[in-house]
Design an enzyme around this catalytic site. Structure first.
Site, mmCIF file in Angstrom:
data_model
loop_
_atom_site.group_PDB
_atom_site.id
_atom_site.type_symbol
_atom_site.label_atom_id
_atom_site.label_comp_id
_atom_site.label_asym_id
_atom_site.label_seq_id
_atom_site.Cartn_x
_atom_site.Cartn_y
_atom_site.Cartn_z
ATOM 1 N N ARG A 200 1.053 -1.375 -30.290
ATOM 2 C CA ARG A 200 0.655 -0.063 -29.747
ATOM 3 C C ARG A 200 1.631 1.053 -30.162
ATOM 4 O O ARG A 200 2.608 0.796 -30.847
ATOM 5 C CB ARG A 200 0.598 -0.147 -28.222
ATOM 6 N N CYS B 220 -10.436 5.133 -14.714
ATOM 7 C CA CYS B 220 -10.051 3.768 -15.063
ATOM 8 C C CYS B 220 -11.005 2.743 -14.433
ATOM 9 O O CYS B 220 -11.133 2.671 -13.211
ATOM 10 C CB CYS B 220 -8.627 3.465 -14.606
ATOM 11 N N CYS C 269 -0.009 5.848 -12.569
ATOM 12 C CA CYS C 269 -0.969 5.622 -13.647
ATOM 13 C C CYS C 269 -2.187 6.497 -13.388
ATOM 14 O O CYS C 269 -2.291 7.147 -12.358
ATOM 15 C CB CYS C 269 -1.368 4.155 -13.688
ATOM 16 N N CYS D 87 -3.605 -0.816 -9.797
ATOM 17 C CA CYS D 87 -3.954 -2.250 -9.808
ATOM 18 C C CYS D 87 -2.786 -3.016 -10.411
ATOM 19 O O CYS D 87 -1.853 -2.405 -10.950
ATOM 20 C CB CYS D 87 -5.260 -2.485 -10.586
ATOM 21 N N CYS E 206 0.249 -0.225 -14.969
ATOM 22 C CA CYS E 206 0.476 0.796 -15.998
ATOM 23 C C CYS E 206 1.503 1.834 -15.562
ATOM 24 O O CYS E 206 2.187 2.417 -16.412
ATOM 25 C CB CYS E 206 -0.825 1.509 -16.330
ATOM 26 N N ARG F 299 -7.025 7.821 -27.069
ATOM 27 C CA ARG F 299 -5.557 7.815 -26.996
ATOM 28 C C ARG F 299 -5.011 7.981 -28.408
ATOM 29 O O ARG F 299 -5.358 7.226 -29.307
ATOM 30 C CB ARG F 299 -5.125 6.486 -26.405
ATOM 31 N N LYS G 140 -2.418 -7.377 -26.557
ATOM 32 C CA LYS G 140 -1.682 -6.151 -26.868
ATOM 33 C C LYS G 140 -0.200 -6.462 -27.116
ATOM 34 O O LYS G 140 0.336 -7.460 -26.597
ATOM 35 C CB LYS G 140 -1.831 -5.150 -25.735
ATOM 36 N N LYS H 84 3.769 -4.438 -27.584
ATOM 37 C CA LYS H 84 4.431 -3.134 -27.387
ATOM 38 C C LYS H 84 5.867 -3.139 -27.905
ATOM 39 O O LYS H 84 6.590 -4.108 -27.680
ATOM 40 C CB LYS H 84 4.399 -2.772 -25.902
HETATM 41 FE FE1 SRM Z 1 -2.275 0.491 -19.176
HETATM 42 C C1 SRM Z 1 -5.236 -1.094 -19.261
HETATM 43 C C2 SRM Z 1 -3.853 3.419 -18.749
HETATM 44 C C3 SRM Z 1 0.590 2.079 -19.900
HETATM 45 C C4 SRM Z 1 -0.537 -2.422 -18.650
HETATM 46 N N1 SRM Z 1 -4.232 1.053 -19.066
HETATM 47 C C5 SRM Z 1 -5.312 0.230 -19.166
HETATM 48 C C6 SRM Z 1 -6.611 1.027 -19.230
HETATM 49 C C7 SRM Z 1 -6.931 1.273 -20.674
HETATM 50 C C8 SRM Z 1 -7.813 0.388 -18.480
HETATM 51 C C9 SRM Z 1 -8.772 -0.459 -19.289
HETATM 52 O O1 SRM Z 1 -8.346 -1.458 -19.909
HETATM 53 O O2 SRM Z 1 -9.959 -0.137 -19.289
HETATM 54 C C10 SRM Z 1 -6.148 2.287 -18.501
HETATM 55 C C11 SRM Z 1 -6.919 3.562 -18.841
HETATM 56 C C12 SRM Z 1 -6.965 4.512 -17.673
HETATM 57 C C13 SRM Z 1 -7.452 5.854 -18.037
HETATM 58 O O3 SRM Z 1 -8.528 6.260 -17.518
HETATM 59 O O4 SRM Z 1 -6.794 6.564 -18.793
HETATM 60 C C14 SRM Z 1 -4.662 2.273 -18.800
HETATM 61 N N2 SRM Z 1 -1.789 2.375 -19.413
HETATM 62 C C15 SRM Z 1 -2.536 3.452 -19.097
HETATM 63 C C16 SRM Z 1 -1.729 4.730 -19.177
HETATM 64 C C17 SRM Z 1 -2.542 5.949 -19.616
HETATM 65 C C18 SRM Z 1 -1.045 4.957 -17.818
HETATM 66 C C19 SRM Z 1 -0.378 6.310 -17.657
HETATM 67 O O5 SRM Z 1 -0.654 6.875 -16.606
HETATM 68 O O6 SRM Z 1 0.404 6.751 -18.496
HETATM 69 C C20 SRM Z 1 -0.634 4.278 -20.166
HETATM 70 C C21 SRM Z 1 -1.052 4.465 -21.597
HETATM 71 C C22 SRM Z 1 0.057 4.096 -22.515
HETATM 72 C C23 SRM Z 1 -0.220 4.397 -23.954
HETATM 73 O O7 SRM Z 1 -0.156 5.573 -24.327
HETATM 74 O O8 SRM Z 1 -0.461 3.452 -24.714
HETATM 75 C C24 SRM Z 1 -0.584 2.794 -19.840
HETATM 76 N N3 SRM Z 1 -0.342 -0.096 -19.319
HETATM 77 C C25 SRM Z 1 0.703 0.754 -19.497
HETATM 78 C C26 SRM Z 1 1.938 0.088 -19.169
HETATM 79 C C27 SRM Z 1 3.324 0.723 -19.185
HETATM 80 C C28 SRM Z 1 3.964 0.672 -20.537
HETATM 81 O O9 SRM Z 1 3.364 0.239 -21.521
HETATM 82 O O10 SRM Z 1 5.132 1.037 -20.599
HETATM 83 C C29 SRM Z 1 1.600 -1.211 -18.790
HETATM 84 C C30 SRM Z 1 2.584 -2.284 -18.250
HETATM 85 C C31 SRM Z 1 3.436 -2.847 -19.290
HETATM 86 C C32 SRM Z 1 2.795 -4.048 -19.903
HETATM 87 O O11 SRM Z 1 2.070 -3.905 -20.873
HETATM 88 O O12 SRM Z 1 3.001 -5.149 -19.365
HETATM 89 C C33 SRM Z 1 0.159 -1.315 -18.915
HETATM 90 N N4 SRM Z 1 -2.820 -1.475 -19.050
HETATM 91 C C34 SRM Z 1 -1.968 -2.511 -18.781
HETATM 92 C C35 SRM Z 1 -2.748 -3.717 -18.660
HETATM 93 C C36 SRM Z 1 -2.184 -5.133 -18.402
HETATM 94 C C37 SRM Z 1 -1.842 -5.789 -19.671
HETATM 95 C C38 SRM Z 1 -1.401 -7.208 -19.525
HETATM 96 O O13 SRM Z 1 -0.397 -7.557 -20.135
HETATM 97 O O14 SRM Z 1 -2.046 -7.969 -18.804
HETATM 98 C C39 SRM Z 1 -4.092 -3.353 -18.825
HETATM 99 C C40 SRM Z 1 -5.334 -4.269 -18.777
HETATM 100 C C41 SRM Z 1 -5.501 -5.066 -20.025
HETATM 101 O O15 SRM Z 1 -4.904 -4.833 -21.070
HETATM 102 O O16 SRM Z 1 -6.293 -6.002 -19.941
HETATM 103 C C42 SRM Z 1 -4.107 -1.934 -19.055
HETATM 104 FE FE1 SF4 Z 2 -6.048 1.468 -14.418
HETATM 105 FE FE2 SF4 Z 2 -4.730 -0.444 -13.204
HETATM 106 FE FE3 SF4 Z 2 -3.707 0.697 -15.355
HETATM 107 FE FE4 SF4 Z 2 -3.794 2.060 -13.146
HETATM 108 S S1 SF4 Z 2 -2.653 0.183 -13.429
HETATM 109 S S2 SF4 Z 2 -4.454 2.815 -15.162
HETATM 110 S S3 SF4 Z 2 -5.655 1.353 -12.213
HETATM 111 S S4 SF4 Z 2 -5.529 -0.516 -15.312
#
Ligand code: SRM
Ligand code: SF4
Length: 569
Positions: free
Chosen positions: A152, A439, A433, A478, A482, A82, A214, A216
């Site tokens: 981030r 993922c 997502c 899930c 995301c 990323r 993390k 943001k």
């Molecule tokens: Fe996310 C984890 C993809 C935005 C909350 N997210 C992941 C991971 C890296 C899975 C992992 O930990 O192994 C996913 C990778 C999937 C893949 O194969 O690419 C993933 N997140 C994404 C992306 C690519 C979704 C998308 O379709 O655009 C976004 C990448 C953003 C970036 O460029 O940095 C993405 N993730 C978000 C958002 C939305 C936002 O930030 O506006 C959220 C919800 C907002 C928030 O943070 O509360 C989000 N991602 C999570 C979480 C839960 C974090 C938490 O607070 O508990 C995880 C899991 C973790 O961190 O443990 C996670």
């Molecule tokens: Fe993966 Fe869950 Fe984030 Fe979707 S919402 S990219 S399934 S960690």
């Protein structure tokens, strides 16, 4: 306010993530040794987590897991990378390098725009990792701090240079991103083969064990909330006078994830803490980050984000500490309002009389196949375009700073490569997502199911005469959420294969969390429910009433006012 909270937290055992960071020698671990090991495509032990601080995740293709297991093969490990791209702006000519890398060195050959205004490459083998970092470095980019317990990629209102204020906001997004970067030279040493020049690293802001979780950040110019600021830990809303930003309203503590069945986890909207004048921006940012660094829970990662720290310590105490650390008094919030979250598709003229073209990219996935050649189309545009590409937080792309001379040429390419198409409003405002197959946390499909799901929703909307309307529909595989489903009018959150929770009742500007309507149902059942709701909305709504507002007014779900209580009850 729970005064003893810090003490209680510190008596518990630190998480393993804390040990990993502490023992990592400022994020180095033994990554260099793993890179030399050709027996496996993966990283071992702590390095699996440490590479995330450098912007990479080790993944394996989940579609192939069983087959490879049966063949007694290692899972097909490959990395997702990323990039760091504050505000989402990249020169079109640089895009060509990304396009080349994706085609030549990744398993899937795609570029994935994310909803945090950057892009991901999926499927890079370990042996190609240095290539990707060197390629990025050569075009002035990196993937530092795009994952794990750091600040981030910083978001900023996407804009086609609409005003000088937008340009200024973008500069602030870059400044904040650079200011909060890790200082360790581990990235340069490991990936760019730079010699170790310092013997003692220091992390003045993030500290030796970085943040508890993390973090943001956004910079926003009202009235567009396209960055979904309420989902972020730290937000700066621009206050403008005489066409200049004079300061920011600051909001903290947003986040959307929860854990199925765990009532101690909940989504939360960022809350206002006060106004600051512009010269205090970096001191306030530092104070917020270091307070979260020192007071965030390091014994339970599910309770570690800023929103839980605020809940554990109390907002007043948190605010006072920020004021103390920054030596800045938070003033009363100044007036602001939001009208909209969506991207403005099509052509817009900017302040310098250049043109910008916003293109819809379903799920942000840039690929070529038999139906569409989005990737080739964008690279063709990049070839003749001198301006920028701007990635939006809705996973779309803006071709910006287009000269009058190039406007029709670019439009012609966009049309012939399927980058401009007739698209319904509901599709334009949909988002999913990544989920399967890359993922590791995915419980249900998201990106791969969205397009067909929206087609069926379009049919329902057509049937009930609301096909021109907008509903914000989002899917997450899930409860990490995301796809920002918990800020949608219709939000799906995966539970298991083809089973989702259905949430309804978010609003257009993104400051209301939707409420669960049905639990653990299939796509077919979701569509049956939505058919009924959309029919009723079409028949009984007040003039111009949005779907999310309607389902609350009609008591299909209760409005979430205090998510800590209302989300689960
Ligand atoms: Fe996310 C984890 C993809 C935005 C909350 N997210 C992941 C991971 C890296 C899975 C992992 O930990 O192994 C996913 C990778 C999937 C893949 O194969 O690419 C993933 N997140 C994404 C992306 C690519 C979704 C998308 O379709 O655009 C976004 C990448 C953003 C970036 O460029 O940095 C993405 N993730 C978000 C958002 C939305 C936002 O930030 O506006 C959220 C919800 C907002 C928030 O943070 O509360 C989000 N991602 C999570 C979480 C839960 C974090 C938490 O607070 O508990 C995880 C899991 C973790 O961190 O443990 C996670
Ligand atoms: Fe993966 Fe869950 Fe984030 Fe979707 S919402 S990219 S399934 S960690």
């Amino acid at each position: 306010m729970k005064k003893n909270c810090k003490i209680i937290v510190s008596e518990k055992k630190l998480t393993d993530a804390e040990r990993i960071k502490k023992n990592s020698n400022y994020l180095r671990g033994t990554i260099v040794d793993d890179l030399k090991n050709e027996i496996t495509n993966g990283f071992s032990g702590d390095n699996f987590s440490l590479i995330r601080f450098h912007g990479m995740y080790q993944q394996d293709d989940r579609d192939l897991r069983i087959e490879r297991h049966e063949q007694k093969l290692e899972p097909r490990y490959a990395m997702m990378l990323r990039c760091r791209l504050p505000g989402g702006v990249i020169k079109a000519k640089k895009w060509l390098k990304l396009d080349y890398f994706a085609s030549k060195y990744t398993l899937y050959g795609t570029i994935r725009l994310t909803n945090r205004q950057t892009f991901q490459f999926h499927g890079i083998f370990k042996k190609n990792l240095k290539n990707v970092h060197k390629m990025l470095h050569n075009i002035g980019l990196d993937s530092l701090a795009t994952a794990n317990d750091v600040n981030r990629n910083v978001l900023c209102t996407s804009n086609p240079m609409e005003s000088l204020v937008h340009q200024e906001a973008y500069e602030w997004a870059r400044k904040i991103s650079n200011f909060l970067l890790p200082h360790t030279k581990a990235y340069a040493e490991i990936w760019l083969d730079q010699k170790k020049i310092v013997t003692t690293d220091k992390e003045p802001i993030l500290g030796q064990t970085y943040l508890p979780r993390k973090f943001k950040t956004t910079v926003v110019v009202p009235p567009y909330n396209d960055v979904d600021l309420y989902a972020n830990d730290m937000n700066f809303i621009a206050i403008v006078q005489n066409n200049k930003i004079i300061g920011f309203n600051v909001l903290i503590g947003g986040g959307l994830s929860f854990i199925h069945g765990n009532k101690n986890t909940w989504p939360f909207l960022a809350i206002e803490i006060g106004y600051i004048s512009i010269e205090n921006t970096l001191s306030i940012a530092e104070a917020i980050v270091t307070t979260q660094r020192d007071w965030g829970n390091r014994t339970d990662r599910a309770n570690a984000k800023t929103r839980y720290t605020i809940q554990n310590i109390g907002l007043d105490v948190f605010k006072k500490e920020i004021e103390k650390r920054s030596n800045v008094n938070l003033e009363p919030i100044r007036n602001y309002s939001f009208t909209n979250r969506g991207d403005r598709f099509g052509w817009i003229k900017d302040i310098n009389n250049y043109w910008s073209l916003t293109l819809f990219i379903q799920n942000g996935r840039i690929y070529d196949d038999n139906n569409k050649s989005l990737k080739s189309g964008l690279s063709k545009i990049a070839n003749i375009h001198d301006g920028n590409f701007r990635i939006t937080s809705n996973q779309n792309i803006i071709i910006s700073e287009v000269s009058e001379r190039n406007k029709s040429k670019i439009e012609k390419i966009a049309l012939s490569y399927g980058l401009i198409d007739k698209i319904s409003n509901v599709r334009k405002n949909s988002m999913a997502c990544v989920s399967f197959p890359t993922c590791p946390l995915a419980m249900a499909e998201a990106e791969r199911m969205l397009s067909f799901f929206i087609t069926q929703l379009e049919n329902i909307m057509l049937k009930y005469g609301v096909e021109e309307e907008t509903i914000i529909v989002r899917v997450s595989g899930c409860p990490n959420g995301c796809g920002r489903s918990l800020l949608a009018e219709i939000g799906l959150i995966g539970k298991s294969i083809d089973r989702y929770n259905l949430y309804i009742g978010g609003n257009r500007i993104g400051n209301r969390i939707p409420k669960i309507y049905k639990e653990n149902i299939t796509q077919k059942e979701i569509l049956i429910n939505l058919k009924y709701l959309i029919k009723t909305w079409s028949n009984k709504r007040k003039a111009q009433e949005d779907f999310g507002d309607f389902v609350i007014r009609k008591n299909f779900v209760k409005e979430i006012v205090n998510p800590i209580h209302d989300f689960w009850n």
